[in-house]
Design a protein around this motif. Structure first.
Motif, mmCIF file in Angstrom:
data_model
loop_
_atom_site.group_PDB
_atom_site.id
_atom_site.type_symbol
_atom_site.label_atom_id
_atom_site.label_comp_id
_atom_site.label_asym_id
_atom_site.label_seq_id
_atom_site.Cartn_x
_atom_site.Cartn_y
_atom_site.Cartn_z
ATOM 1 N N GLY A 33 113.459 5.177 11.025
ATOM 2 C CA GLY A 33 112.989 3.974 11.750
ATOM 3 C C GLY A 33 112.602 2.596 11.300
ATOM 4 O O GLY A 33 113.034 1.507 11.634
ATOM 5 N N LYS A 34 112.174 2.701 9.834
ATOM 6 C CA LYS A 34 112.241 1.479 9.099
ATOM 7 C C LYS A 34 113.444 0.897 8.816
ATOM 8 O O LYS A 34 113.545 -0.521 8.772
ATOM 9 C CB LYS A 34 111.402 1.497 7.771
ATOM 10 N N ASN A 35 114.656 1.630 8.570
ATOM 11 C CA ASN A 35 115.714 1.052 8.217
ATOM 12 C C ASN A 35 116.429 0.509 9.691
ATOM 13 O O ASN A 35 117.001 -0.704 9.508
ATOM 14 C CB ASN A 35 116.680 2.168 8.049
ATOM 15 N N ASP A 94 119.064 -8.965 12.322
ATOM 16 C CA ASP A 94 119.862 -9.447 13.711
ATOM 17 C C ASP A 94 119.079 -10.326 14.677
ATOM 18 O O ASP A 94 119.562 -10.988 15.466
ATOM 19 C CB ASP A 94 120.096 -8.002 14.685
ATOM 20 N N ASN A 95 117.911 -10.539 14.397
ATOM 21 C CA ASN A 95 117.030 -11.357 15.230
ATOM 22 C C ASN A 95 116.146 -12.536 14.434
ATOM 23 O O ASN A 95 115.166 -12.900 14.564
ATOM 24 C CB ASN A 95 115.909 -10.448 15.881
ATOM 25 N N GLY A 96 116.989 -12.894 13.479
ATOM 26 C CA GLY A 96 116.534 -14.088 12.632
ATOM 27 C C GLY A 96 115.415 -14.065 11.502
ATOM 28 O O GLY A 96 114.789 -14.919 11.242
ATOM 29 N N TYR A 97 115.305 -12.669 11.048
ATOM 30 C CA TYR A 97 114.492 -12.604 9.779
ATOM 31 C C TYR A 97 114.745 -13.501 8.932
ATOM 32 O O TYR A 97 113.667 -14.222 8.264
ATOM 33 C CB TYR A 97 114.440 -11.118 9.502
ATOM 34 N N SER A 134 104.803 3.947 16.589
ATOM 35 C CA SER A 134 104.410 4.593 17.813
ATOM 36 C C SER A 134 105.629 5.071 18.840
ATOM 37 O O SER A 134 105.632 5.846 19.362
ATOM 38 C CB SER A 134 103.784 3.436 18.768
ATOM 39 N N LEU A 135 106.690 4.101 18.747
ATOM 40 C CA LEU A 135 107.972 5.018 19.311
ATOM 41 C C LEU A 135 108.401 5.953 18.544
ATOM 42 O O LEU A 135 108.992 7.118 19.281
ATOM 43 C CB LEU A 135 109.167 3.763 19.050
ATOM 44 N N ASP A 181 119.290 4.879 19.554
ATOM 45 C CA ASP A 181 118.259 5.046 20.583
ATOM 46 C C ASP A 181 117.119 4.271 20.253
ATOM 47 O O ASP A 181 116.514 3.624 20.991
ATOM 48 C CB ASP A 181 117.912 6.665 20.765
ATOM 49 N N LEU A 182 116.540 4.190 18.912
ATOM 50 C CA LEU A 182 115.466 3.529 18.446
ATOM 51 C C LEU A 182 115.794 1.913 18.379
ATOM 52 O O LEU A 182 114.809 1.207 18.887
ATOM 53 C CB LEU A 182 114.957 3.975 17.247
ATOM 54 N N TYR A 183 117.073 1.690 18.053
ATOM 55 C CA TYR A 183 117.095 0.312 18.381
ATOM 56 C C TYR A 183 116.997 -0.314 19.526
ATOM 57 O O TYR A 183 116.747 -1.316 19.852
ATOM 58 C CB TYR A 183 118.879 -0.008 17.750
ATOM 59 N N SER A 184 117.571 0.712 20.294
ATOM 60 C CA SER A 184 117.562 0.058 21.880
ATOM 61 C C SER A 184 116.262 0.052 22.380
ATOM 62 O O SER A 184 115.680 -1.052 23.078
ATOM 63 C CB SER A 184 118.110 1.210 22.741
ATOM 64 N N LYS A 185 115.220 0.956 21.988
ATOM 65 C CA LYS A 185 113.796 0.686 22.184
ATOM 66 C C LYS A 185 113.267 -0.374 21.849
ATOM 67 O O LYS A 185 112.334 -0.935 22.285
ATOM 68 C CB LYS A 185 113.163 1.993 21.999
#
Length: 308
Positions: free
Chosen positions: A250-252, A260-263, A283-284, A295-299
């Motif tokens: 999850g954390k990875n 991928d989103n500008g960190y 929570s996911l 799947d987790l990346y999509s969520k």
């Protein structure tokens, strides 16, 4: 059974060392040290040795055997679960290498990222330990009676695991890393967490990092100490290896999502509708039986789109 009888029994069964028995039975080195101190071995272990030696006359009567079997079930379950640990370890080390290749560039193992900035995994571990301790009521002047944030403590342990794996991969390779870590994964997580003990044991991870960084401990022996101490911290904090692996994926995944989103560029949104992204990720995870990176990346992508 007395400890000296235990040592004689495992030798008679063909175990060359106590470590061989530990690996076979699923107990931990801490358990064995405790037995030696008390000079007493638990009945369940003594029963296992009698069964291995075929001494059926020493087994309990049928009415008691049902109780013993029930007591043995958690150990059997743990051993069955442990058979998947090498694969899970390999998956985590490969994911960590992939993440480091992506964020730091090829040849990050040489100690520099793709921007020429120095990488110091030992300092990363030291800083994450501090964040773990901050999740407990350690301060004598503030929030004395507050409860520790165990969910965040587990997340911080996962962060430490990211950096510890990175340090191990810097010094060795994936197969060796799995081999070094495998036997330490078999433990039963504590149900009653001793917060003071947890803090003291977590601090030892910082001591190891500082000892290596200052040249007071050789790197390779430091790795072995690191791994042993890390999983001791997991055990004491109630973090099972299975949940560690699930949280790690999850954390990875979240770390990759951040990148991928500008960190790195500074425009990533870390608080999603009032909740930190770590909290959303956990929570996911809790709603997913089998955790898949994709799947987790999509969520995460779906949840993130709601906070823009």
């Amino acid at each position: 059974m007395l400890y000296k009888d235990f040592k004689e029994s495992i030798k008679a069964l063909g175990f060359l060392t106590i470590e061989d028995f530990i690996q076979y039975s699923g107990v931990t080195s801490d358990d064995v040290i405790n037995w030696e101190e008390k000079n007493e071995v638990p009945y369940m272990v003594s029963l296992l040795l009698h069964l291995l030696k075929g001494e059926k006359e020493l087994l309990p009567t049928n009415w008691a055997l049902d109780t013993v079997i029930e007591e043995c079930l958690p150990l059997a379950s743990l051993l069955e679960e442990a058979s998947s640990f090498p694969h899970k370890l390999e998956e985590m080390f490969l994911l960590q290498k992939k993440l480091n290749d992506s964020t730091n560039g090829k040849n990050w193992e040489l100690g520099l990222n793709k921007f020429g900035k120095e990488i110091n995994w030992l300092r990363c571990i030291h800083m994450e330990v501090a964040e773990l301790i901050e999740s407990t009521p350690w301060k004598h002047w503030k929030n004395i009676n507050s409860a520790p944030d165990m969910n965040n403590i587990h997340v911080e342990l996962v962060d430490i695991w990211h950096f510890l794996m990175s340090y191990i991969l810097q010094e060795t390779n994936v197969p060796k890393a799995v081999s070094l870590s495998n036997t330490h994964c078999i433990y039963e997580a504590s149900e009653d967490v001793d917060v003071k003990l947890m803090v003291k044991e977590a601090e030892k991870l910082s001591y190891i990092a500082l000892a290596i960084d200052t040249g007071n401990m050789p790197s390779f022996s430091g790795i072995e100490r690191f791994i042993d101490q890390f999983f001791r911290c997991c055990k004491i904090s109630g973090l099972s290896f299975t949940w560690l692996q699930k949280l790690y994926i999850g954390k990875n995944c979240l770390n990759q999502f951040r990148q991928d989103n500008g960190y790195k560029e500074g425009h990533y949104i870390k608080v999603w509708n009032g909740n930190e992204d770590n909290v959303v990720m956990v929570s996911l995870l809790e709603k997913m039986d089998d955790v898949s990176f994709d799947d987790l990346y999509s969520k995460l992508k779906e949840e993130y789109s709601k906070c823009k």
